[in-house]
Design an enzyme around this catalytic site. Structure first.
Site, PDB file in Angstrom:
ATOM      1  N   HIS A  43      -8.424 -12.638 -70.316  1.00 11.87           N
ATOM      2  CA  HIS A  43      -9.179 -12.954 -69.687  1.00 11.87           C
ATOM      3  C   HIS A  43     -11.072 -11.922 -69.958  1.00 11.87           C
ATOM      4  O   HIS A  43     -10.414 -11.174 -70.014  1.00 11.87           O
ATOM      5  CB  HIS A  43      -8.670 -12.088 -68.663  1.00 11.87           C
ATOM      6  N   TYR A  73     -13.442 -13.055 -59.288  1.00 11.31           N
ATOM      7  CA  TYR A  73     -13.542 -13.647 -58.691  1.00 11.31           C
ATOM      8  C   TYR A  73     -14.108 -13.630 -57.271  1.00 11.31           C
ATOM      9  O   TYR A  73     -14.505 -13.120 -56.530  1.00 11.31           O
ATOM     10  CB  TYR A  73     -11.928 -14.633 -57.988  1.00 11.31           C
ATOM     11  N   ASP A 110     -12.347 -19.678 -63.295  1.00  9.89           N
ATOM     12  CA  ASP A 110     -10.934 -19.962 -62.528  1.00  9.89           C
ATOM     13  C   ASP A 110     -11.808 -19.207 -60.387  1.00  9.89           C
ATOM     14  O   ASP A 110     -12.298 -18.976 -60.709  1.00  9.89           O
ATOM     15  CB  ASP A 110      -9.945 -18.951 -62.341  1.00  9.89           C
ATOM     16  N   HIS A 123     -10.783 -19.946 -58.010  1.00 12.71           N
ATOM     17  CA  HIS A 123      -9.448 -19.578 -57.181  1.00 12.71           C
ATOM     18  C   HIS A 123     -10.547 -19.945 -56.306  1.00 12.71           C
ATOM     19  O   HIS A 123      -9.972 -18.427 -55.014  1.00 12.71           O
ATOM     20  CB  HIS A 123     -10.329 -17.892 -57.766  1.00 12.71           C
ATOM     21  N   GLU A 166     -10.546 -24.124 -63.398  1.00 13.32           N
ATOM     22  CA  GLU A 166      -9.259 -23.698 -61.962  1.00 13.32           C
ATOM     23  C   GLU A 166      -9.516 -23.732 -61.194  1.00 13.32           C
ATOM     24  O   GLU A 166     -10.165 -22.791 -60.982  1.00 13.32           O
ATOM     25  CB  GLU A 166      -8.502 -22.332 -63.028  1.00 13.32           C
ATOM     26  N   GLU A 216      -1.395 -23.205 -59.022  1.00 14.01           N
ATOM     27  CA  GLU A 216      -1.052 -21.434 -58.978  1.00 14.01           C
ATOM     28  C   GLU A 216      -0.064 -21.005 -57.259  1.00 14.01           C
ATOM     29  O   GLU A 216       0.185 -20.097 -57.367  1.00 14.01           O
ATOM     30  CB  GLU A 216      -1.840 -20.967 -59.056  1.00 14.01           C
ATOM     31  N   ARG A 238      -0.998 -25.343 -62.982  1.00 18.18           N
ATOM     32  CA  ARG A 238      -0.846 -23.519 -63.076  1.00 18.18           C
ATOM     33  C   ARG A 238       0.087 -23.145 -62.219  1.00 18.18           C
ATOM     34  O   ARG A 238       0.308 -22.165 -61.848  1.00 18.18           O
ATOM     35  CB  ARG A 238      -2.321 -23.552 -63.000  1.00 18.18           C
ATOM     36  N   HIS A 243       0.999 -20.112 -64.737  1.00 14.19           N
ATOM     37  CA  HIS A 243       0.248 -18.848 -64.372  1.00 14.19           C
ATOM     38  C   HIS A 243       0.941 -18.258 -64.915  1.00 14.19           C
ATOM     39  O   HIS A 243       2.122 -17.926 -65.094  1.00 14.19           O
ATOM     40  CB  HIS A 243       0.646 -18.886 -63.183  1.00 14.19           C
ATOM     41  N   GLU A 255      -1.606 -18.410 -70.250  1.00 13.23           N
ATOM     42  CA  GLU A 255      -2.115 -16.961 -69.391  1.00 13.23           C
ATOM     43  C   GLU A 255      -1.254 -16.221 -70.122  1.00 13.23           C
ATOM     44  O   GLU A 255      -0.164 -16.311 -69.777  1.00 13.23           O
ATOM     45  CB  GLU A 255      -2.138 -17.358 -68.122  1.00 13.23           C
TER      46      GLU A 255
HETATM   47  C1  GCO Z   1      -4.280 -16.132 -62.168  1.00 15.59           C
HETATM   48  C2  GCO Z   1      -4.679 -16.073 -61.048  1.00 15.59           C
HETATM   49  C3  GCO Z   1      -4.525 -14.428 -60.637  1.00 15.59           C
HETATM   50  C4  GCO Z   1      -4.304 -14.434 -59.081  1.00 15.59           C
HETATM   51  C5  GCO Z   1      -2.753 -13.459 -58.767  1.00 15.59           C
HETATM   52  C6  GCO Z   1      -2.408 -13.042 -57.480  1.00 15.59           C
HETATM   53  O1  GCO Z   1      -5.716 -17.346 -62.352  1.00 15.59           O
HETATM   54  O2  GCO Z   1      -4.764 -15.492 -62.590  1.00 15.59           O
HETATM   55  O3  GCO Z   1      -5.699 -16.693 -60.546  1.00 15.59           O
HETATM   56  O4  GCO Z   1      -5.754 -13.489 -61.290  1.00 15.59           O
HETATM   57  O5  GCO Z   1      -5.480 -13.708 -58.771  1.00 15.59           O
HETATM   58  O6  GCO Z   1      -1.871 -13.737 -59.089  1.00 15.59           O
HETATM   59  O7  GCO Z   1      -1.615 -11.942 -57.684  1.00 15.59           O
HETATM   60 MG    MG Z   2      -6.041 -18.465 -60.963  1.00 16.50          MG
END
Ligand code: GCO
Ligand code: MG
Length: 455
Positions: A176, A208, A261, A263, A287, A313, A334, A363, A390
């Protein structure tokens, strides 16, 4: 090739023990190796046969060694020293998962066999009648992953071997890279590339949705919402994201894979706009372009871009991943594997993906426990349609609390080559990191007029 110490050790051992129990010897060697990384109690259970080992206790362990609440489940058996670990981490509601494990799964699993993993999963899954929710799935995942851990120990082999063996030598991962300015983001990406040897880096401007770009939103000036609420200005976020892709490509050319992401923080039509604008910078994947509630937009998105899409996720139920996968509407799945119930269902999702060319990208940020990372990686090693994994950067005391946790070198993740998931927990040390009070703030997202926005 010079005969390594390993080989000499092995030959000596077999000589002393006699061929009859070579298999056991190999497993013992594996366990010996792991012991360095494992808690002292471990011993080899190889060759002891599968029946009739029974579950005696299912115990949740809640710890926060790096400031994030992690739930790990320990399944104990009627064989002294034989136990398994599984990840049940739903950090936003960790205490409810602990209660589900303690009050329901412990009495439910007492006396059940350890080896009938599929049957245990199906019967426990339907035991609540209502099912497919984040709390109960995470609780069940803790037990499921632990049963795979136990089976690996009983078989004297790593779980990836039970899942079919390795289809790659290690697990390619991504890091990241974020920062408050595009330059900071690209510098951080350079760190991963040049100092850590990563090939894949996720780039984010700020958190995000780049909420740091919005100051004094009108709704706060009007005294609406909560002072700590976060605010997104979609145009600012989209422009900033296009800029970080532009600058990253200028600095690295094609010598790096760039992930991002969204998000689920944009309206679907804005997500399509942003993805079309970053398409020229060849993202590895974008993502969560839309929220699970907006899955219906995937077809429209797919028709307007060739940018690879990653999703999932937030998925808990097969209803969320099945049809879009069968319709080839995304490229990477994911899923947070404890959110769907563990290794048993995750393997089914991965195998299904193979037929629709959907690759895995489980995830794996900080709110996946090290046990969950081990489970992710054992699956990653064994499935053909692996995409990328990840994983965060871990520091002490995490490695002490979780001896045998996967390690990262040159952008590849390596599991501990020991029976089971290869990871253990030091419970005394874990107690030193009691759970934190969860901070909801980051989910409290609004638009500039105060409209609640999916986080
Ligand atoms: C990612 C995720 C996380 C989530 C988190 C929530 O892609 O790693 O989006 O950052 O926001 O796991 O608790
Ligand atoms: Mg994510």
């Amino acid at each position: 090739m010079k005969e390594s110490d390993n080989h000499i050790e092995r030959r000596k051992l077999i000589k002393t023990l006699g061929l009859g129990s070579a298999a056991g010897a190999f497993a013992m060697l594996g366990a010996e190796k792991a012991r360095g990384a494992h808690h002292e109690e471990q011993k080899s259970f190889a060759g002891m046969g599968m029946d009739p080992v029974k579950i005696t206790k299912v115990r949740p362990i809640l710890t926060a060694p790096y400031g994030i609440n992690l739930v790990v489940v320990k399944v104990e058996t009627d064989q002294p020293g034989l136990y398994g670990l599984g990840c049940a981490t739903f950090t936003q509601r960790a205490h409810t998962v602990v209660a589900a494990v303690k009050d329901y799964l412990d009495p439910y699993f007492k006396g059940k066999r350890v080896n009938t993993i599929e049957d245990n999963w199906q019967m426990a899954y339907q035991s609540s009648y209502w099912r497919n929710g984040p709390v109960l799935n995470n609780a069940l995942s803790g037990v499921d992953q632990a049963l795979w851990d136990i089976k690996g120990k009983m078989a004297g082999m790593p779980v990836y071997e039970l899942l079919g063996g390795k289809t790659r030598f290690a697990v390619d991962c991504y890091g990241h890279a974020s920062g408050n300015t595009p330059e900071e983001v690209v510098d951080r990406a350079q760190f991963f590339k040049e100092e850590r040897g990563y090939r894949n880096v996720r780039i984010q401007l700020g958190g995000y949705g780049s909420t740091h770009l919005t100051e004094n939103p009108p709704y706060k000036n009007a005294g609406f919402g909560h002072p700590d609420d976060r605010t997104i200005t979609p145009r600012a976020y989209i422009n900033g994201t296009v800029e970080i892709f532009k600058q990253a490509r200028e600095r690295f050319g094609d010598d790096i894979e760039l992930l991002h992401d969204t998000h689920e923080r944009l309206q679907p039509v804005d997500a399509i706009d942003m993805i079309q604008r970053v398409q020229e910078y060849r993202p590895f994947f974008i993502e969560d372009p839309v929220s699970p509630e907006n899955i219906g937009w995937f077809r429209k998105l797919r028709e307007q871009t060739s940018v690879p899409i990653a999703m999932g996720e937030l998925f808990n139920s097969p209803h969320e991943w099945l049809e879009p996968m069968a319709d080839r509407l995304y490229d990477y799945i994911r899923i947070h594997i404890s959110q769907i119930g563990g290794i048993t269902p995750a393997m089914k999702v991965a195998r299904l993906g193979e037929w629709f060319n959907v690759r895995t990208a489980w995830h794996g940020p900080g709110d996946t426990s090290p046990v969950g990372h081990a489970a992710n990686c054992h699956i990653d090693l064994a499935v053909w349609n692996f995409g990328v994994q990840e994983i965060g950067i871990y520091k002490e005391p995490t490695f002490e609390v979780f001896p045998g946790m996967p390690t990262v070198k040159d952008g590849f993740i390596f599991v501990n080559e020991a029976p089971g998931l290869g990871i253990d927990i030091n419970e005394e040390l874990a107690k030193k990191y009691p759970p934190i009070v969860y901070n909801y703030n980051w989910t409290q997202l609004r638009g500039i007029d105060g409209t609640p926005t999916r986080p």
